[in-house]
Write a protein that holds these residues in place. Structure first.
Motif, short mmCIF file in Angstrom:
data_model
loop_
_atom_site.label_atom_id
_atom_site.label_comp_id
_atom_site.label_asym_id
_atom_site.label_seq_id
_atom_site.Cartn_x
_atom_site.Cartn_y
_atom_site.Cartn_z
N SER A 145 29.75 8.44 58.67
CA SER A 145 29.50 7.24 57.87
C SER A 145 28.31 7.47 56.95
CB SER A 145 29.21 6.05 58.78
OG SER A 145 30.32 5.75 59.60
N THR A 194 17.53 -1.42 61.23
CA THR A 194 17.07 -1.98 59.97
C THR A 194 15.55 -2.09 59.93
OG1 THR A 194 19.13 -3.25 59.82
CG2 THR A 194 17.31 -3.95 58.41
N GLU A 213 21.18 -0.05 48.40
CA GLU A 213 21.41 -1.48 48.17
C GLU A 213 22.83 -1.86 48.55
OE1 GLU A 213 20.30 -2.11 44.11
OE2 GLU A 213 18.19 -2.53 44.62
N THR A 214 23.78 -0.99 48.23
CA THR A 214 25.18 -1.25 48.61
C THR A 214 25.32 -1.24 50.13
OG1 THR A 214 26.03 -0.27 46.58
CG2 THR A 214 27.56 -0.41 48.43
N TYR A 215 24.71 -0.23 50.76
CA TYR A 215 24.86 -0.12 52.22
C TYR A 215 24.16 -1.26 52.94
CZ TYR A 215 24.69 1.61 56.96
OH TYR A 215 24.83 1.71 58.32
N GLY A 217 23.49 -4.14 51.76
CA GLY A 217 24.26 -5.35 51.47
C GLY A 217 25.45 -5.48 52.40
N TYR A 218 26.09 -4.34 52.68
CA TYR A 218 27.20 -4.33 53.63
C TYR A 218 26.72 -4.76 55.01
CZ TYR A 218 30.23 -1.99 57.09
OH TYR A 218 30.98 -1.69 58.19
N ARG A 219 25.57 -4.23 55.44
CA ARG A 219 25.04 -4.60 56.75
C ARG A 219 24.67 -6.08 56.82
NH1 ARG A 219 23.96 -1.05 60.53
NH2 ARG A 219 22.47 -2.50 61.47
N THR A 221 26.26 -8.47 55.75
CA THR A 221 27.45 -9.30 56.02
C THR A 221 27.68 -9.47 57.52
OG1 THR A 221 29.03 -7.44 56.00
CG2 THR A 221 28.52 -8.49 53.88
N PHE A 222 26.94 -8.73 58.34
CA PHE A 222 27.10 -8.82 59.80
C PHE A 222 26.33 -10.04 60.32
CE2 PHE A 222 27.54 -3.90 60.29
CZ PHE A 222 28.73 -3.95 59.57
#
Length: 288
Positions: A145, A194, A213-215, A217-219, A221-222
């Motif tokens: 990942s 984090t 920032e993308t990654y 941002g994905y986290r 959402t949890f």
């Protein structure tokens, strides 16, 4: 029949829940952790659920503490039936941005730690001609990942070690080897990742800013609501570990949910529990 069980990393999460569930089933459990000052959650759960277990200090990065703990278990019980290598540490940071000290620490906890514990218990298991070593891995040991590459590398290494040991330890010495492979789990594991990333400077190079920032941002959402629906609880993973331990013919790998099966399907669909490959290797090399 009650078993003598050593489990590492029991101060929180999966390790804590597994230790307590095993104690509820009447096993002689030695629940260990690096820092006994962090035992309060385990103590609270033990009291609440009215079980008995043995809490001991064991640091998977310290051979002396491992041997001290195992020597006490052997002195008390004369055997160790099951080792559950649960202690581990996550890591979020692109490889280029990570220091070699950080990389070595992640590898040491997640890979060399289990090796130290395996090497310490195996002589006793060989002598008693029985035993079961259960290594808690991750879907990150099967699928790489982004920005988790150091953690994934450590878990890939643990998978390779376990698959190799599984080819010969059982037919020659009566010792089974299994991997437990959870995906998303509701623990403090993710939050601590984090926090560590942010405390060590966050994004250290502007070239990596879009990626991070993308990654992150994905986290983000949890959410708790999302985790409740999509993630497993420590009790769910503990149940899989105990099911593995009680399996009369333990498999090489146990993916812990339909979600983890789906996530790893491109790699595991032909042999999800690893038994076909183990049999092929044994037959081709050992004639077993």
């Amino acid at each position: 029949m009650a078993k003598v069980i050593l489990i590492t990393g029991t101060s929180t999460g999966i390790g804590l829940e597994t230790a307590v569930q095993l104690a509820e089933q009447g096993h002689q459990v030695y629940a260990t952790m690096r820092d006994l000052n962090k035992r309060s959650l385990l103590d609270t759960e033990v009291e609440k659920r009215n079980v008995k277990l043995n809490i001991r200090q064991l640091d998977v990065q310290d051979e002396k503490s491992i041997h001290t703990c195992i020597s006490e278990i052997i002195s008390n019980e004369s055997r160790i039936d099951v080792l559950i290598n649960n202690a581990g540490a996550g890591f979020i940071k692109p490889m280029e941005q990570a220091s070699m000290e950080e990389i070595q620490q992640v590898m040491d906890v997640n890979f060399y730690g289990p090796i130290r514990c395996c090497k310490a218990v195996m002589p006793y298991m060989r002598n008693q001609k029985s035993g079961h070593i259960i290594n808690v891995s991750s879907v990150g040991g099967i699928v790489g990942s982004p920005v988790n590459e150091i953690y994934c590398a450590a878990k890939f290494a643990l998978e390779g070690l376990s698959e190799s040991l599984a080819t010969y330890l059982e037919p020659y010495f009566g010792i089974n080897i299994s991997l437990i492979e959870p995906g998303g789990t509701i623990t403090e594991f993710g939050n601590s990742l984090t926090e560590y990333f942010e405390s060590t400077g966050g994004i250290l190079n502007d070239d990596y800013k879009p990626l991070m920032e993308t990654y992150m941002g994905y986290r983000a959402t949890f959410t708790d609501e999302f985790k409740e629906k999509a993630f497993q609880k420590p009790s769910d993973i503990a149940a899989v570990i105990i099911g593995c331990m009680n399996d009369p013919h333990p498999k090489v790998r146990y993916l812990t949910s339909e979600g983890t099966l789906a996530f790893t399907k491109l790699k595991t669909s032909l042999d999800p529990d690893g038994e076909l490959l183990k049999a092929q290797v044994r037959k081709g090399i050992l004639n077993k």
